[in-house]
Design an enzyme around this catalytic site. Sequence first.
Site, PDB file in Angstrom:
ATOM      1  N   GLY A 132       1.097  -0.900   0.295  1.00 16.66           N
ATOM      2  CA  GLY A 132       0.019  -0.261  -0.542  1.00 16.66           C
ATOM      3  C   GLY A 132       0.949   0.853   0.022  1.00 16.66           C
ATOM      4  O   GLY A 132       1.090   1.597  -1.223  1.00 16.66           O
ATOM      5  N   GLU A 244      -5.617  14.662  -5.137  1.00 14.64           N
ATOM      6  CA  GLU A 244      -5.869  13.801  -4.486  1.00 14.64           C
ATOM      7  C   GLU A 244      -6.207  14.211  -2.916  1.00 14.64           C
ATOM      8  O   GLU A 244      -6.801  13.904  -2.327  1.00 14.64           O
ATOM      9  CB  GLU A 244      -5.184  12.517  -4.683  1.00 14.64           C
ATOM     10  CG  GLU A 244      -6.121  11.370  -4.101  1.00 14.64           C
ATOM     11  CD  GLU A 244      -5.492  10.006  -3.876  1.00 14.64           C
ATOM     12  OE1 GLU A 244      -4.820   9.591  -5.059  1.00 14.64           O
ATOM     13  OE2 GLU A 244      -5.843   9.346  -3.224  1.00 14.64           O
ATOM     14  N   ARG A 245      -4.386  13.915  -2.657  1.00 13.18           N
ATOM     15  CA  ARG A 245      -4.244  14.662  -1.475  1.00 13.18           C
ATOM     16  C   ARG A 245      -5.533  15.974  -0.765  1.00 13.18           C
ATOM     17  O   ARG A 245      -6.032  16.302  -0.087  1.00 13.18           O
ATOM     18  CB  ARG A 245      -3.092  14.711  -0.794  1.00 13.18           C
ATOM     19  CG  ARG A 245      -2.845  12.949  -0.903  1.00 13.18           C
ATOM     20  CD  ARG A 245      -1.281  13.173  -1.130  1.00 13.18           C
ATOM     21  NE  ARG A 245      -0.476  11.943  -1.042  1.00 13.18           N
ATOM     22  CZ  ARG A 245       0.551  11.484  -1.193  1.00 13.18           C
ATOM     23  NH1 ARG A 245       1.258  11.819  -2.005  1.00 13.18           N
ATOM     24  NH2 ARG A 245       0.534   9.611  -1.262  1.00 13.18           N
ATOM     25  N   THR A 367      -1.029   7.679   4.068  1.00 14.85           N
ATOM     26  CA  THR A 367      -1.652   7.311   5.741  1.00 14.85           C
ATOM     27  C   THR A 367      -0.142   8.832   6.194  1.00 14.85           C
ATOM     28  O   THR A 367       0.730   9.722   5.283  1.00 14.85           O
ATOM     29  CB  THR A 367      -0.828   6.446   5.690  1.00 14.85           C
ATOM     30  OG1 THR A 367       0.704   6.483   6.260  1.00 14.85           O
ATOM     31  CG2 THR A 367      -0.359   5.261   6.000  1.00 14.85           C
TER      32      THR A 367
HETATM   33  C1  LIG Z   1     -12.078   2.533   2.869  1.00 17.37           C
HETATM   34  C2  LIG Z   1     -10.506   2.637   1.895  1.00 17.37           C
HETATM   35  C3  LIG Z   1     -10.854   3.164   0.536  1.00 17.37           C
HETATM   36  C4  LIG Z   1      -9.771   2.596   0.021  1.00 17.37           C
HETATM   37  N1  LIG Z   1      -9.513   3.071  -1.755  1.00 17.37           N
HETATM   38  C5  LIG Z   1      -8.475   2.993  -2.972  1.00 17.37           C
HETATM   39  C6  LIG Z   1      -8.584   3.408  -4.035  1.00 17.37           C
HETATM   40  O1  LIG Z   1      -9.869   3.513  -4.246  1.00 17.37           O
HETATM   41  N2  LIG Z   1      -7.111   2.629  -4.674  1.00 17.37           N
HETATM   42  C7  LIG Z   1      -6.098   1.897  -4.027  1.00 17.37           C
HETATM   43  O2  LIG Z   1      -5.028   2.126  -4.762  1.00 17.37           O
HETATM   44  N3  LIG Z   1      -5.971   2.456  -2.867  1.00 17.37           N
HETATM   45  C8  LIG Z   1      -7.125   2.451  -2.294  1.00 17.37           C
HETATM   46  N4  LIG Z   1      -7.147   2.475  -0.755  1.00 17.37           N
HETATM   47  C9  LIG Z   1      -5.993   1.661  -0.052  1.00 17.37           C
HETATM   48  C10 LIG Z   1      -5.057   3.198   0.752  1.00 17.37           C
HETATM   49  O3  LIG Z   1      -5.021   4.059  -0.350  1.00 17.37           O
HETATM   50  C11 LIG Z   1      -3.902   2.038   1.757  1.00 17.37           C
HETATM   51  O4  LIG Z   1      -4.247   1.511   2.626  1.00 17.37           O
HETATM   52  C12 LIG Z   1      -3.119   2.891   2.491  1.00 17.37           C
HETATM   53  O5  LIG Z   1      -1.867   3.539   1.884  1.00 17.37           O
HETATM   54  C13 LIG Z   1      -1.892   2.071   3.490  1.00 17.37           C
HETATM   55  O6  LIG Z   1      -1.322   1.079   2.592  1.00 17.37           O
HETATM   56  P1  LIG Z   1      -1.573  -0.529   3.547  1.00 17.37           P
HETATM   57  O7  LIG Z   1      -3.052  -0.519   3.508  1.00 17.37           O
HETATM   58  O8  LIG Z   1      -0.869  -1.392   2.508  1.00 17.37           O
HETATM   59  O9  LIG Z   1      -0.667   0.234   4.815  1.00 17.37           O
HETATM   60  P2  LIG Z   1       0.793  -0.040   5.233  1.00 17.37           P
HETATM   61  O10 LIG Z   1       0.955   0.552   3.687  1.00 17.37           O
HETATM   62  O11 LIG Z   1       0.632  -1.581   4.976  1.00 17.37           O
HETATM   63  O12 LIG Z   1       0.958   0.584   6.444  1.00 17.37           O
HETATM   64  C14 LIG Z   1       0.711   0.039   7.517  1.00 17.37           C
HETATM   65  C15 LIG Z   1       1.132   0.772   8.830  1.00 17.37           C
HETATM   66  O13 LIG Z   1       2.829   1.447   8.701  1.00 17.37           O
HETATM   67  C16 LIG Z   1       3.077   2.745   8.767  1.00 17.37           C
HETATM   68  N5  LIG Z   1       4.189   3.029   7.464  1.00 17.37           N
HETATM   69  C17 LIG Z   1       4.586   2.435   6.046  1.00 17.37           C
HETATM   70  N6  LIG Z   1       5.445   2.638   5.545  1.00 17.37           N
HETATM   71  C18 LIG Z   1       5.915   3.881   6.650  1.00 17.37           C
HETATM   72  C19 LIG Z   1       7.067   3.833   6.129  1.00 17.37           C
HETATM   73  N7  LIG Z   1       8.243   4.128   5.457  1.00 17.37           N
HETATM   74  N8  LIG Z   1       7.733   5.344   7.727  1.00 17.37           N
HETATM   75  C20 LIG Z   1       6.449   4.929   8.986  1.00 17.37           C
HETATM   76  N9  LIG Z   1       5.149   4.329   8.675  1.00 17.37           N
HETATM   77  C21 LIG Z   1       5.175   3.755   7.493  1.00 17.37           C
HETATM   78  C22 LIG Z   1       1.986   3.283   8.049  1.00 17.37           C
HETATM   79  O14 LIG Z   1       1.710   4.532   8.273  1.00 17.37           O
HETATM   80  C23 LIG Z   1       0.352   2.448   8.723  1.00 17.37           C
HETATM   81  O15 LIG Z   1       0.602   2.853   9.333  1.00 17.37           O
HETATM   82  C24 LIG Z   1      -8.075   3.050   0.190  1.00 17.37           C
HETATM   83  C25 LIG Z   1      -7.840   2.010   1.026  1.00 17.37           C
HETATM   84  C26 LIG Z   1      -9.261   2.074   2.190  1.00 17.37           C
HETATM   85  C27 LIG Z   1      -9.072   1.649   3.979  1.00 17.37           C
END
Ligand SMILES: Cc1cc2nc3c(=O)[nH]c(=O)nc-3n(C[C@H](O)[C@H](O)[C@H](O)COP(=O)(O)OP(=O)(O)OC[C@H]3O[C@@H](n4cnc5c(N)ncnc54)[C@H](O)[C@@H]3O)c2cc1C
Length: 381
Positions: A132, A244-245, A367
Site C-alpha cells: 500500500g 487527490e490529497r 497515511t
Molecule cells: C476505505 C478505503 C478506500 C481506499 N481506496 C483506495 C483506492 O481507491 N485505490 C487504491 O489504490 N487504494 C485505496 N485504498 C488503500 C489505501 O491507500 C492504503 O490502505 C494506504 O495507502 C495504506 O496502505 P496499507 O493499507 O498497505 O498499509 P501499510 O502500507 O501496510 O501501512 C501500515 C502502517 O505502517 C505505516 N508505514 C508504512 N510505511 C511506513 C514508513 N516508511 N514510515 C513510517 N510508517 C510507515 C503506515 O503509515 C501504517 O500506519 C483505500 C483504503 C481504504 C481503507
Amino acid sequence: MRRDLFDEEHLLFQETVREFMAREVTPHHGQWEKDGIVPREVWKKAGEIGMFGFSVPEEYGGAGVTDFRFNAVIVEEIIRHGASGLGFGLHNDIMAPYLVDLTDEEQKRRWLPGFASGELITAIAMTEPGAGSDLQGIRTTAVRDGDHYLVNGQKTFITNGINADLVVVVAKTDPVAGARGTTLLVVERGMEGFGHGRNLDKIGMKAQDTAELFFENVRVPVANRLGAEEGQGFFQLMNNLPQERLSIAVAAVAAAEVVLEQTIEYCKSRQAFGRTIGSFQNTRFVLAELATETEIARHYVDKCIMALNAKELTVVDAAKAKWWTTELQNKVIDRCLQLHGGYGYMMEYPVAKAWIDSRVQTIYGGTTEIMKEIIGRSFGF
Ligand SMILES: Cc1cc2nc3c(=O)[nH]c(=O)nc-3n(C[C@H](O)[C@H](O)[C@H](O)COP(=O)(O)OP(=O)(O)OC[C@H]3O[C@@H](n4cnc5c(N)ncnc54)[C@H](O)[C@@H]3O)c2cc1C
C-alpha cells in the site's frame, strides 16, 4: 473571518448541488448503507446536472473549466449531507486528471463523454494485499504481447470497485526497472479475466463500494495505456497525488466544521446539573480550541485550492494539508462525540456516523506517516 474562496458562480452551483443532495441522496442514503453500495442511476442523475468532469473539454461533453473550486463545492456538500457512500470525489478529483491529461485523442473520444455523463464510473487500483504505502512493491504485471498487454495480479481496497466500468490499473511492465518499470493501463468492465471480488466490510462509509479486483491473463489493448510510452506510471501517479490529497483535506475541514456546528447546537440545549452543558467552562474551552484550529485549517486548505488552480501546489504543500487536516478532523469529531455523552455513541446522532466515517481519512491517499516522510525528505536529510 470571511471566507472568500467562492465567486457567485460557485455559490450558484452550490445551491444546485444542495438541491440535488436533498432530493436524490439524503432520502435514500440509509438504504444504500444497508445495501453496501449506491445505485448507478444516482451517478447518471448527478451527471445530468453537471456534477462530473468540469475539466473535460466541451467537445467531449464536459464544462471545459479547470477550477478546483467546483470540485470543492461537491466534496463539501457530500460531507454536509453525510453522503459518504458517493464515490464522486474519486471520480472527479482523482480520476479526471488521468483521463483528461494523459489520454490521446482516440481515448478521449472513447471515455470522456461517459465520464462526464456519469455513465462510465471510474476507479484507480494501486493498492495490493502486500503493498500500500510501498507502491513500488506492487506485484501486478503487464507483459507485452503484440498489440496487447497480458495483465496478472490482484488489487484491494479499491473505491468504486464494484460499480467501476474503467479502472486505471498500476502494473509493472518491467519488474527490475524500479520506478521506470511501472505503467498505467485502463482495464474495462467485461474484459475476460477481469473480476470484481468481494465488496469489503468496512467499519464506516458503509454505502461506498470498496472492493478487491482480480486480473487473470486479462488482454488489455496497448491502446488502453495512459501515456505515449511505457514506464511512465510512477511519475504520472506522483504528479496527480497532490490533487487527490487536497480533495481529502477539503473533506476533512468540511467534516470538522459540520460536526462543530452540530455540537455547539447540542451544547446549547442539553442540560446537566440544572444548566446547559455549554455553560461549563470545559465545554467552552474545548469548543474554542476546536473552532480555532478548524478555522486555521480552512484558510490553509483554501489557499491550497487556489495554488492548485495556479498549478503551484507542491507535493509537500499537499502532504501538509492532508495529514494536518485529517488528524484534526479525527480529533474534532472525537472531542465533539465526548461532548454528546452517551448520545454521541448512538447512530441516530450525526456525530456517531461522522466518527466512524472519518477514521479512514488519515489512512487512504497516503497515511499520516507517509505524509510526514514526504515533508521530512524535503529538508534534504
Ligand atoms: C476505505 C478505503 C478506500 C481506499 N481506496 C483506495 C483506492 O481507491 N485505490 C487504491 O489504490 N487504494 C485505496 N485504498 C488503500 C489505501 O491507500 C492504503 O490502505 C494506504 O495507502 C495504506 O496502505 P496499507 O493499507 O498497505 O498499509 P501499510 O502500507 O501496510 O501501512 C501500515 C502502517 O505502517 C505505516 N508505514 C508504512 N510505511 C511506513 C514508513 N516508511 N514510515 C513510517 N510508517 C510507515 C503506515 O503509515 C501504517 O500506519 C483505500 C483504503 C481504504 C481503507
